[in-house]
Write a protein that holds these residues in place. Sequence first.
Motif, PDB file in Angstrom:
ATOM      1  N   SER A  21       0.829  -1.208   0.000  1.00 24.05           N
ATOM      2  CA  SER A  21       0.000   0.000   0.000  1.00 24.05           C
ATOM      3  C   SER A  21       0.860   1.253   0.000  1.00 24.05           C
ATOM      4  O   SER A  21       0.514   2.250  -0.647  1.00 24.05           O
ATOM      5  CB  SER A  21      -0.938   0.011   1.210  1.00 24.05           C
ATOM      6  OG  SER A  21      -1.953  -0.952   1.056  1.00 24.05           O
ATOM      7  N   PHE A  22       1.971   1.217   0.718  1.00 27.89           N
ATOM      8  CA  PHE A  22       2.899   2.347   0.672  1.00 27.89           C
ATOM      9  C   PHE A  22       3.386   2.573  -0.756  1.00 27.89           C
ATOM     10  O   PHE A  22       3.370   3.702  -1.261  1.00 27.89           O
ATOM     11  CB  PHE A  22       4.110   2.073   1.566  1.00 27.89           C
ATOM     12  CG  PHE A  22       3.850   2.120   3.046  1.00 27.89           C
ATOM     13  CD1 PHE A  22       2.723   2.709   3.568  1.00 27.89           C
ATOM     14  CD2 PHE A  22       4.771   1.563   3.925  1.00 27.89           C
ATOM     15  CE1 PHE A  22       2.495   2.754   4.945  1.00 27.89           C
ATOM     16  CE2 PHE A  22       4.566   1.611   5.295  1.00 27.89           C
ATOM     17  CZ  PHE A  22       3.429   2.198   5.802  1.00 27.89           C
ATOM     18  N   ARG A  25       0.600   3.958  -3.055  1.00 26.44           N
ATOM     19  CA  ARG A  25       0.259   5.358  -2.750  1.00 26.44           C
ATOM     20  C   ARG A  25       1.360   6.305  -3.246  1.00 26.44           C
ATOM     21  O   ARG A  25       1.068   7.368  -3.797  1.00 26.44           O
ATOM     22  CB  ARG A  25       0.062   5.507  -1.246  1.00 26.44           C
ATOM     23  CG  ARG A  25      -0.136   6.944  -0.750  1.00 26.44           C
ATOM     24  CD  ARG A  25      -1.495   7.512  -1.097  1.00 26.44           C
ATOM     25  NE  ARG A  25      -2.565   6.847  -0.405  1.00 26.44           N
ATOM     26  CZ  ARG A  25      -3.542   7.479   0.279  1.00 26.44           C
ATOM     27  NH1 ARG A  25      -3.528   8.798   0.369  1.00 26.44           N
ATOM     28  NH2 ARG A  25      -4.514   6.802   0.840  1.00 26.44           N
ATOM     29  N   ASN A  88      10.065  -0.427   6.333  1.00 23.67           N
ATOM     30  CA  ASN A  88       8.839  -1.133   6.689  1.00 23.67           C
ATOM     31  C   ASN A  88       9.042  -2.621   6.963  1.00 23.67           C
ATOM     32  O   ASN A  88       8.274  -3.220   7.725  1.00 23.67           O
ATOM     33  CB  ASN A  88       7.827  -0.951   5.541  1.00 23.67           C
ATOM     34  CG  ASN A  88       6.677  -1.925   5.624  1.00 23.67           C
ATOM     35  OD1 ASN A  88       5.801  -1.798   6.461  1.00 23.67           O
ATOM     36  ND2 ASN A  88       6.680  -2.916   4.736  1.00 23.67           N
ATOM     37  N   ASP A 218      -4.445   1.130   3.377  1.00 23.32           N
ATOM     38  CA  ASP A 218      -4.471   2.433   2.718  1.00 23.32           C
ATOM     39  C   ASP A 218      -4.521   3.570   3.725  1.00 23.32           C
ATOM     40  O   ASP A 218      -3.998   4.667   3.464  1.00 23.32           O
ATOM     41  CB  ASP A 218      -5.664   2.514   1.763  1.00 23.32           C
ATOM     42  CG  ASP A 218      -5.553   3.694   0.812  1.00 23.32           C
ATOM     43  OD1 ASP A 218      -4.527   3.781   0.105  1.00 23.32           O
ATOM     44  OD2 ASP A 218      -6.466   4.544   0.800  1.00 23.32           O
ATOM     45  N   ALA A 221      -1.051   4.140   4.610  1.00 27.30           N
ATOM     46  CA  ALA A 221      -0.368   4.823   3.513  1.00 27.30           C
ATOM     47  C   ALA A 221      -0.710   6.306   3.479  1.00 27.30           C
ATOM     48  O   ALA A 221       0.136   7.133   3.118  1.00 27.30           O
ATOM     49  CB  ALA A 221      -0.728   4.159   2.180  1.00 27.30           C
ATOM     50  N   GLU A 225       1.971   9.300   3.540  1.00 23.19           N
ATOM     51  CA  GLU A 225       1.964  10.388   2.558  1.00 23.19           C
ATOM     52  C   GLU A 225       2.063  11.743   3.258  1.00 23.19           C
ATOM     53  O   GLU A 225       2.826  12.623   2.827  1.00 23.19           O
ATOM     54  CB  GLU A 225       0.688  10.311   1.718  1.00 23.19           C
ATOM     55  CG  GLU A 225       0.584  11.373   0.647  1.00 23.19           C
ATOM     56  CD  GLU A 225      -0.670  11.210  -0.187  1.00 23.19           C
ATOM     57  OE1 GLU A 225      -0.629  11.596  -1.370  1.00 23.19           O
ATOM     58  OE2 GLU A 225      -1.678  10.705   0.337  1.00 23.19           O
TER      59      GLU A 225
END
Length: 249
Positions: A21-22, A25, A88, A218, A221, A225
Amino acid sequence: MNDSAERLAVVTGGTKGIGLSFSQRLVKGGYRVVALYRADEESARAAAEQIGDGFVAIRADVSDPAVAARVTREVLDHHGTPWALVLNAGRNIDRPFLDLTDDDWRQVLDANLSAPFYLTRRFAPAMLAAGGGCVVTVGATTAIRPRLNGVNYCASKAGLLHLTKCLALELAPAIRVNCLIPGMIDTEEMRTRYRTAEPEHLASLLDEIPQRRIGSPDEMAAVLEFLLSEEARYITGQKIIVDGGQFMW
């Protein structure tokens, strides 16, 4: 992320779970992403197909300092200097303390604590020379509150939290360093560990979470962000817990 155009992000464990997800994004927001992964080539291929342009996956066990040095040089030579380093990847080997082997201890500490040290040590000089950037470690609530049968994991994540703070002191002001801590996030590992497909186990878990739900990758993420953006330019050395209020520390 208007400030992310053409920037490079390196994401460890960036091909599955929260790390995927990182990566998604960041690419969507304009970053080029190099995802480092240890073993799961099938997930890496699937991630590359799903994300497409702007994403590259490199297999490397960065808990080995020699491998970390090699892959850092590969990234710098072929992809450039990262603006963002997202640490991560992690490993979990749970056993009662008296049953833990030396190898159980070493593998978890190497993956969760030593690998972030090796990579940051290698990338930071280039990041500083390029004008700065951001480092985000991914911690765990067990860094603050221990649990049974996880002394190696808890110790590694507690160490990672303090590594984050020390790096924030030493790399300031050009590089900001923060720790992003997930609560109950809907990943395959979480579903297996907490048996969330079984209503009674899910209900017991939700009783501990004020928002009464499991978080999504998400949502993790989205906080990443923010931490990488100019809006977070005065945030460094902090732990950000994304957990629906489960752990209010």
